[in-house]
Design an enzyme around this catalytic site. Structure first.
Site, mmCIF file in Angstrom:
data_model
loop_
_atom_site.group_PDB
_atom_site.id
_atom_site.type_symbol
_atom_site.label_atom_id
_atom_site.label_comp_id
_atom_site.label_asym_id
_atom_site.label_seq_id
_atom_site.Cartn_x
_atom_site.Cartn_y
_atom_site.Cartn_z
ATOM 1 N N ASP A 113 3.951 -1.916 1.016
ATOM 2 C CA ASP A 113 3.863 -1.866 2.475
ATOM 3 C C ASP A 113 2.861 -2.915 2.956
ATOM 4 O O ASP A 113 1.749 -3.033 2.408
ATOM 5 C CB ASP A 113 3.409 -0.469 2.915
ATOM 6 C CG ASP A 113 3.466 -0.299 4.422
ATOM 7 O OD1 ASP A 113 4.545 0.006 4.942
ATOM 8 O OD2 ASP A 113 2.417 -0.480 5.066
ATOM 9 N N ILE A 114 3.261 -3.699 3.968
ATOM 10 C CA ILE A 114 2.339 -4.682 4.548
ATOM 11 C C ILE A 114 1.320 -3.937 5.413
ATOM 12 O O ILE A 114 1.695 -3.203 6.337
ATOM 13 C CB ILE A 114 3.091 -5.730 5.385
ATOM 14 C CG1 ILE A 114 4.101 -6.483 4.505
ATOM 15 C CG2 ILE A 114 2.106 -6.719 6.020
ATOM 16 C CD1 ILE A 114 4.965 -7.467 5.263
ATOM 17 N N GLU A 157 8.539 -2.847 7.334
ATOM 18 C CA GLU A 157 7.627 -3.710 6.572
ATOM 19 C C GLU A 157 7.474 -3.253 5.127
ATOM 20 O O GLU A 157 6.547 -3.661 4.435
ATOM 21 C CB GLU A 157 6.247 -3.752 7.252
ATOM 22 C CG GLU A 157 5.461 -2.462 7.202
ATOM 23 C CD GLU A 157 5.743 -1.525 8.369
ATOM 24 O OE1 GLU A 157 4.860 -0.711 8.695
ATOM 25 O OE2 GLU A 157 6.841 -1.622 8.958
#
Length: 242
Positions: A113-114, A157
């Protein structure tokens, strides 16, 4: 007179059955000779027409096959990042699960996950956010060690890496190296606690059993990702079953 007519009749019969032939020129100057010449011209035109149609059909078939390949690729590829999409991941996970179950081999999964991505979009705009997704997606694709490793965009994301024949003792180091490579991009992100783009990673692995399902591995990776975020982000957490 009878023999030439018989030959013409036989040739016409062959022609009607799709066997295209011509009658040898016998240099006759009468009506039979004219009929023979007319028949040969007709047979030649039919042969040329059929040949043209066959080429056209072959060309069209190739075009349709290529279009089908393109459509199949589009259906399994994420439009934005150009890497496999969730659909392709789900299909591959099911197949990899069955193979690992049969061979009693470890199956590994990274959920990535960003960090603070919503804040990035809010600060820099969605076009910039799309660019980050492409950059991270390509970076992850470049880190895949083997052809059997699948990197995919999971949604939003989030990305995933599915690793068949996984070696548990190496997975955490692999995940940490990914986090370090993203950090090394040094892309500004003022909305992040780190002031640059970073990722959090959940690492999961197990040998599938009949009591489990692919969702078991997904849940384990999701739990590890949650711990990674809860522990401060820009890091990797492991959740494996030996």
């Amino acid at each position: 007179m009878v023999k030439p007519v018989t030959i013409l009749c036989q040739a016409a019969e062959e022609l009607s059955n799709g066997r295209l032939i011509t009658i040898p020129n016998q240099d006759r100057q009468d009506e039979i000779g004219q009929l023979t010449q007319s028949f040969n011209k007709m047979a030649l035109r039919i042969t040329q027409t059929v040949s043209g149609l066959e080429k056209a059909v072959a060309l069209r078939t190739n075009e349709l096959e290529e279009r089908n390949r393109e459509l199949k690729l589009l259906s399994t590829t994420d439009d934005l990042t150009g890497i496999p999409n969730r659909r392709q991941f789900d299909t591959t996970l099911q197949a990899a699960w069955r193979t690992s179950l049969r061979n009693k081999k470890y199956l590994g999964l990274f959920m990535i996950d960003i960090d603070f991505f919503k804040y990035y979009n809010d600060t820099y705009g969605h076009l910039a956010g799309d660019s980050i997704l492409r950059i991270v997606g390509q970076l992850l694709q470049d880190t895949a060690h083997r052809s059997t490793d699948l990197v995919a965009r999971y949604g939003g994301e989030e990305f995933v890496i599915l690793i068949q024949n996984a070696e548990p003792q190496k997975l955490n180091d692999y995940a940490k190296s990914i986090a370090q490579r993203v950090e090394a991009l040094n892309i500004e992100h003022t909305g992040s606690a780190f002031k640059i783009i970073t990722v959090s990673i959940g690492v999961a692995y197990l040998i599938p059993s009949l009591d489990d399902s692919p969702e078991t591995l997904l849940a384990m990776a999701d739990e590890a990702l949650y711990r990674s975020k809860d522990g401060g982000r820009n890091r990797a957490e492991e959740n494996g079953r030996i």
